[in-house]
Design an enzyme around this catalytic site. Structure first.
Site, mmCIF file in Angstrom:
data_model
loop_
_atom_site.group_PDB
_atom_site.id
_atom_site.type_symbol
_atom_site.label_atom_id
_atom_site.label_comp_id
_atom_site.label_asym_id
_atom_site.label_seq_id
_atom_site.Cartn_x
_atom_site.Cartn_y
_atom_site.Cartn_z
ATOM 1 N N ARG A 243 66.290 93.408 8.843
ATOM 2 C CA ARG A 243 66.665 94.701 9.416
ATOM 3 C C ARG A 243 67.560 94.496 10.628
ATOM 4 O O ARG A 243 67.256 93.664 11.482
ATOM 5 C CB ARG A 243 65.409 95.484 9.819
ATOM 6 C CG ARG A 243 64.506 95.674 8.607
ATOM 7 C CD ARG A 243 63.292 96.502 8.888
ATOM 8 N NE ARG A 243 62.497 96.593 7.657
ATOM 9 C CZ ARG A 243 61.395 97.298 7.519
ATOM 10 N NH1 ARG A 243 60.941 98.015 8.535
ATOM 11 N NH2 ARG A 243 60.743 97.327 6.375
ATOM 12 N N ARG B 71 59.645 93.525 17.116
ATOM 13 C CA ARG B 71 60.795 94.113 16.416
ATOM 14 C C ARG B 71 61.828 93.010 16.212
ATOM 15 O O ARG B 71 62.505 92.612 17.143
ATOM 16 C CB ARG B 71 61.377 95.244 17.258
ATOM 17 C CG ARG B 71 62.351 96.136 16.528
ATOM 18 C CD ARG B 71 62.849 97.258 17.411
ATOM 19 N NE ARG B 71 61.778 98.161 17.833
ATOM 20 C CZ ARG B 71 61.255 99.121 17.059
ATOM 21 N NH1 ARG B 71 61.723 99.302 15.852
ATOM 22 N NH2 ARG B 71 60.303 99.901 17.505
ATOM 23 N N GLU C 275 52.225 99.874 15.178
ATOM 24 C CA GLU C 275 52.248 100.091 13.731
ATOM 25 C C GLU C 275 52.263 98.753 12.982
ATOM 26 O O GLU C 275 53.105 97.899 13.241
ATOM 27 C CB GLU C 275 53.491 100.905 13.367
ATOM 28 C CG GLU C 275 53.542 101.287 11.899
ATOM 29 C CD GLU C 275 54.797 102.107 11.562
ATOM 30 O OE1 GLU C 275 55.297 102.831 12.449
ATOM 31 O OE2 GLU C 275 55.268 101.994 10.417
ATOM 32 N N SER D 88 52.260 100.844 6.616
ATOM 33 C CA SER D 88 52.746 102.186 6.354
ATOM 34 C C SER D 88 52.622 102.429 4.857
ATOM 35 O O SER D 88 53.050 101.606 4.069
ATOM 36 C CB SER D 88 54.211 102.266 6.781
ATOM 37 O OG SER D 88 54.708 103.555 6.545
ATOM 38 N N ARG E 203 54.002 91.342 12.729
ATOM 39 C CA ARG E 203 53.128 92.234 13.491
ATOM 40 C C ARG E 203 51.654 91.890 13.317
ATOM 41 O O ARG E 203 50.862 92.014 14.257
ATOM 42 C CB ARG E 203 53.401 93.686 13.119
ATOM 43 C CG ARG E 203 54.762 94.091 13.639
ATOM 44 C CD ARG E 203 54.926 95.571 13.734
ATOM 45 N NE ARG E 203 56.280 95.875 14.182
ATOM 46 C CZ ARG E 203 56.825 97.089 14.189
ATOM 47 N NH1 ARG E 203 56.114 98.118 13.755
ATOM 48 N NH2 ARG E 203 58.045 97.264 14.630
#
Length: 423
Positions: free
Chosen positions: A258, A273, A347, A350, A389
């Site tokens: 990403r 991130r 987070e 998801s 994460r």
RNA sequence: GGAGAGGUGGCAGAGUGGCCGAUUGCACCGGUCUUGAAAACCGGCGUGCCGCAAGGUACCGGGAGUUCAAAUCUCCCCCUCUCCGCCA
């Protein structure tokens, strides 16, 4: 993409839904474009009919009749191409607008923005430290687990090397997640890390746009995948399955890339991130009704919770609010793990039910004995484990006063030790 | 990467310019026959779009082109197979 007929039949609902989701779309323009298009189709069909009729007369026509028929055929051909060009023009505009309309929303999803999410439950006890807990960057530094400098040197900011027991920890997380989802009936895959732009678009990503999250390979129509959702869903592109074969449950291990454009300076410390991470993703195809897809959605969420429960990491479950849903999602649940170093929840998973929104664009249909024709399947996706994460959550929750980190019991078979300590 | 052969309905497999949305076989559904089944025979059997409907139209890997007319001819792309080269 939403069904055109549905949009036209329920335009008020669609408008209300767009508003709740904070999306500005001209729904009335869609209705108008559709009307225009339908007229053009009818007119074009008639021209084609005439052209066919004319052509079919020619083989049996006399020598005298022939030239006039050929002339008429030429004229009709030109008229057909003209009509087709007009139709295409309208269809492009229609498609553009239609694509902007997000999926409808589950009636129970909270309305509002990020802060309006419903906290469904909080599970597990936050660790009580009798010392000042470190964040994962400092823990990793003490234990020599992550090399950020090398990452920067080689690939730039946002890249990192896992090192020593962090490598084993990551692989352990993957193994654990794979074993879990396999026991839940998911077929395991490792998937390509690149995919065609058309596949990315079908899933709902915009590979070459201005604010894209996607790395694309120049000179090709390939992009690096942002999640195995792309490859798992894309694997069924343009396929029609028998409804009795559903649900299909698959899980894929892939790297995820990403660009994180526009995310600079916002909680970017460490590996929270990053531009590349590894993830085990669940994906499901169900029959075309929300009862079936909701049922699988609940299973996916349950699996995610059980994974974090087994890891012994406290978390809370969030029912994402309308304004925070991506375009394809009908409903989305996030697991947020407690991260002591950050002092907040972050987070980690998801899970989305996309109903038939992705399937329509990807052309994934099902056929049943009862109904004529085909219907679009429902698709769902959810994170089993997202390594970077999850690694933060493990390191920060399991840190000890002496700087060591206890390995969660379920990971020990693969890590090969109970405690990661300073060597 | 190079050379060759291919890509047609759920599958197999015909079709090389109009009679082809497509022969045929298998599978599938319905019927006749049978105590039941099998076999045999008869009938049906793709998807999308437009249309209230009748019906029309599109689709033979994808796209562009030639032609009054394309599954069929031309070009580009994608994919599969065989052989060669390279390689973890």
């Amino acid at each position: 993409m939403l069904d055109l007929q549905f949009i036209c039949d329920h335009s008020d609902e669609v408008k209300k839904n767009c508003e709740a989701r904070g999306v500005t779309v001209d729904v009335d323009a869609v209705l108008q474009f559709r009307e225009d298009r339908n007229k053009l189709i009818t007119a074009g069909d008639e021209l084609r009919r005439q052209a066919k009729e004319t052509s079919s007369k020619i083989p049996n026509a006399s020598a005298e009749e022939r030239p006039a028929l050929i002339e008429l055929g030429k004229k009709l051909r030109d008229e057909v191409s003209e009509a087709e060009a007009k139709q295409k023009e309208v269809e492009v505009k229609l498609y553009e607008q239609q694509s902007l309309i997000p999926n409808m929303t589950h009636p129970d999803a909270p309305v509002g923005g990020e802060d309006d999410a419903t906290e469904l439950r909080v599970v597990g006890d936050k660790p009580n430290f009798d010392f000042e807990p470190l964040d994962h960057v400092d823990i990793a530094a003490k234990l020599d687990l992550i090399d950020f400098e090398a990452g920067s040197r080689v690939a730039g900011h946002g890249f990192y090397y896992l090192k020593n027991d962090a490598v084993m920890l990551e692989l352990a997380l993957i193994q654990f997640a794979l074993m879990k989802v396999r026991s839940e009936g998911f077929t395991l895959y490792t998937t390509p890390d690149l995919a065609r732009d058309s596949v990315l678009e079908g899933i709902g990503f915009n590979p070459r746009g201005e604010e894209t999250q996607i790395y694309s390979v120049s000179g090709t129509d390939l992009s690096l995948v942002a999640t195995a959702e792309i490859t798992l869903g894309g694997a069924m592109k343009d396929q029609t399955v028998d409804i009795t074969d559903l649900p299909i449950k698959v899980a894929g291990l892939s790297h995820c890339f990403r660009t994180e454009a526009g995310a600079h300076g916002r909680k970017t410390r460490g590996i929270y991130r990053v531009h590349q991470f590894t993830k085990v993703e669940m994906f499901g195809f169900t029959g075309p009704d929300v009862e079936q897809s909701n049922a699988l959605h609940m299973q996916i969420v349950r699996i995610e919770e059980e994974i974090f429960q087994a890891l012994g990491i406290p978390y809370r479950l969030i029912d994402t609010a309308t304004g925070d849903l991506g375009g394809p999602a009908y409903r989305k649940f996030d697991l947020e793990a407690w991260m002591p170093g950050r002092g907040e929840y972050g987070e980690v998973t998801s899970a989305s039910n996309c109903t038939d929104y992705q399937a329509r664009r990807l052309g994934i249909r099902c056929r049943s004995a009862e109904k004529k024709g085909t219907q679009f399947v429902h698709t769902l996706n959810g994170t089993a484990i997202s390594c970077a994460r999850a690694l933060i959550a493990v390191l920060e929750n399991y840190q000890q006063a002496d700087g060591s980190v206890v390995v969660p019991e379920v990971l020990r078979p693969w890590v090969g030790k109970d405690v990661i300590s300073v060597s």
